[in-house]
Enzyme design. Structure first.
Site: not given
Ligand code: GTP
Ligand code: SPV
Ligand code: MN
Length: 592
Positions: A69, A197, A206, A226, A248, A250, A277, A376
């Site tokens: 991002r 991406y 998001k 989130h 993100s 974590c 998420d 990912r």
């Protein structure tokens, strides 16, 4: 495909703007998706992986300048600047529409325009919302088909309603200088240009489910967060649900799918994944807070995922999965990433598309890695061995506890409980965490990230704090209890002190016990800390003194942090008075 005039009008506008050679509506039929996979393989956009070992799986590499991002190029475009607030980039809508339309104009020429009707949340669920994304990328279509519910059914349920989110994605020429990820919350519109991406282009995730939805939730009285959602089943078969917000990279996916330590499994404890998420939460008829996962798949971090750290995530990637920017093991046409196992592939292509030299691999030097640190997998949620039976139901699960957490080498204890809801909102508001590879920019720098929503809040963060306070007032004594955790404390050599992963269950059990009034706690200046003996260390190679070292509140460090928060809060023009007063109480408590 539809007679909804608001849809057909917008599609005509998009066609006129983008000038595609062809227009294809995504129906959700498997045959159509399969044809698109074949086409993407032909053009090299995807590589088909070993059908025996990884059936239905593909590998994709993005441009090297397009791997995460881009927060500095992400904008919230509201008519009044203050409505975007001090933590968002802002631009006036008219100016930004013009700039983006100028960039996107005519760029679908020679390309196909794919129109993806998608639902965030189970189709038809009262908590679900519809969107339509147009894109010139098959990769986006195929990822959206995993991450959301796509196709004709969405349009049927939408009917003639205008309550849907417009999403325009145009790859253009993937020029980072002209890359923009823009949300227009007042118009239910998202425009993303010059990226291909993940979070930049899978607009349901998001952009919609957090930035636009947080704004909708503010206006309509619900919350878009989130957060992962998990259920803990105790030996009596009762399931309690926890929602947890970590920034993100974590640990949300890992916590959502955790496997309890053996001694707890033997007793009958189980964990069920509802989401990894994003959580949409509303107050239910009984006055409690109910959460759904609006997504239909996992866009998870690959590095570090292995059979031991996250068995369920790895299992989820064994079929019908798209891998992005991992290494390609040519030996058996499979994939590899750092932390998958210790067998460095001897014949592999790295994420940049070059032959990888394992002899030069140095864990500490990211430039020698075979997989990008933010590589990912996009895996269907149904693949997950521990997916909750509530996942697809759409009614939502009642939340007992909300957990905030970040990546903090120092300061934040393993776990503490807020004194009440408003204090819990303060705990979320003062969160900070070390930055990760999930966003472009420096890694490992501590920054404030309130509620893990800094990059994702679609309106003024001060109003967002107030919305949290208002939700608490409505929930009253039915409000979930609020906690903070930190799995990432390190010792002097930089090693993690807490074992983490499945062992985090030991902390979750204390949290559930607290919700049920079954565990004791010591009151400190920052909140309630467990009595060390209440964190069960059975079978762990950790002594109680070490545990105590991550459960104590270092007063001086917190005094310094309170000063830092005081500075941070100054940037909020709309900071609720309640949070200012919470900060004063914290300082007073620390001085006692
Ligand atoms: P996003 O998808 O970016 O929102 O990330 P996430 O919050 O889902 O993070 P994820 O679970 O993918 O974990 C990110 C990284 O943190 C991985 O490299 C994990 O191995 C690591 N990690 C996750 N949980 C733990 C933990 O309990 N302890 C330690 N030390 N590392 C963890
Ligand atoms: C995150 O960065 O929080 C993610 C990955 O979940 S992305 O979809 O790229 O935002
Ligand atoms: Mn995330």
């Amino acid at each position: 495909m539809t007679t909804n005039a608001t849809v057909t009008k917008w599609i005509e506008e998009m066609k006129a703007l983008l000038n595609p050679d062809q227009v294809v509506w995504i129906t959700g039929d498997e045959a159509q998706l399969e044809a698109l996979r074949e086409e993407a393989v032909k053009t090299g956009e995807l590589e088909k992986l070993n059908e025996e070992k990884l059936p239905g799986c593909y590998l994709h590499r993005t441009r090297q300048n397009d791997v995460a991002r881009v927060e500095d190029r992400t904008f919230i475009c509201t008519s009044v600047k203050e409505d975007a607030g001090p933590t968002n980039n802002w631009c006036a809508p008219a100016e930004m529409y013009k700039k983006l339309y100028d960039i996107a104009r005519g760029t679908y020429q020679g390309r196909t325009m794919y129109i993806i009707p998608f639902s965030m949340g189970p189709i038809g669920s009262p908590l679900a919302k519809a969107g339509i994304e147009v894109t010139d990328s098959i990769y986006v279509v195929l990822n959206m088909a995993i991450m959301t519910r796509v196709g004709t059914k969405v349009l049927e349920v939408l009917g003639d309603s205008n309550d849907w989110v417009r999403g325009l994605h145009a790859k253009c020429d993937v020029d980072p200088e002209k890359r923009y990820i823009c949300q227009f919350p007042e118009d239910n519109t998202i425009i993303s240009v010059n990226s291909a991406y993940g979070g930049n282009v899978l607009l349901g995730k998001k952009c919609f489910a957090l930035r636009i939805a947080s704004y909708q939730g503010w206006k309509e009285g619900w919350m878009a967060e989130h957060m992962l959602i998990l259920g803990i089943e105790n030996p009596q078969g009762e399931v309690k649900y926890i929602a947890a917000a970590f920034p993100s990279a974590c640990g949300k996916t890992n916590l959502a799918m955790l496997i309890p330590p053996e001694y707890l499994r033997k007793k009958g404890y189980k964990v069920w994944t509802v989401g990894d998420d994003i959580a949409w939460m509303r107050i239910g008829a009984d006055g409690r807070l109910y959460a759904i996962n609006p997504e239909n798949g996992f866009f998870g971090v690959a590095p570090g995922t292995n059979e031991k750290s996250n068995f369920n995530a790895l299992a989820s990637t064994k079929k019908n999965t798209i891998f992005t920017n991992v290494a390609h093991d040519l030996n058996d046409n499979t994939v590899w990433w750092e932390g998958l196992n210790k067998d460095l592939p001897q014949n592999a292509i790295d994420w940049k598309g070059n032959p990888w030299d394992p002899s030069k691999f140095d864990k500490a030097d990211k430039s020698t890695c075979a997989a990008h640190p933010n590589s990912r997998f996009t895996a269907p949620a149904v693949n997950c061995p521990c997916i909750s039976e509530e996942f697809d139901k759409g009614a939502g699960v009642p939340i007992s506890a909300i957990v905030f957490g970040g990546r903090r080498a120092k300061l934040a204890p393993l776990v503490y409980q807020s004194k009440d809801w408003n204090n819990g909102v303060f705990v979320g508001a003062i969160m900070a965490s070390e930055t990760t590879a999930a966003a472009a920019g420096a890694v490992g720098v501590v920054r404030h990230d309130p509620m893990a929503m800094l990059p994702f809040c679609g309106y003024n963060m001060g109003d967002y704090f107030q919305h949290w306070l208002d939700m608490g007032a409505k929930l009253g004594d039915k409000a979930p209890k609020i906690f903070n955790v930190n799995w990432f404390r390190t010792d002097d050599e930089g090693n993690f002190i807490w074992p983490g992963f499945g062992d985090n269950m030991r902390v979750l059990n204390w949290i559930i016990d607290r919700c049920e009034g079954k565990a004791e706690a010591s009151e400190t200046a920052i909140g309630y800390i467990p009595q060390p003996e209440d964190i069960d260390l059975t079978d762990l190679d950790m002594d109680i003194e070490t545990l105590k070292s991550i459960l104590t509140v270092d007063k001086q460090a917190w005094v310094d942090y309170a000063a830092d928060v005081t500075e941070y809060f100054k940037k909020f023009d709309r900071l609720p008075a309640e949070l200012a007063s919470q900060l004063e109480s914290l300082k007073a408590n620390l001085n006692k």
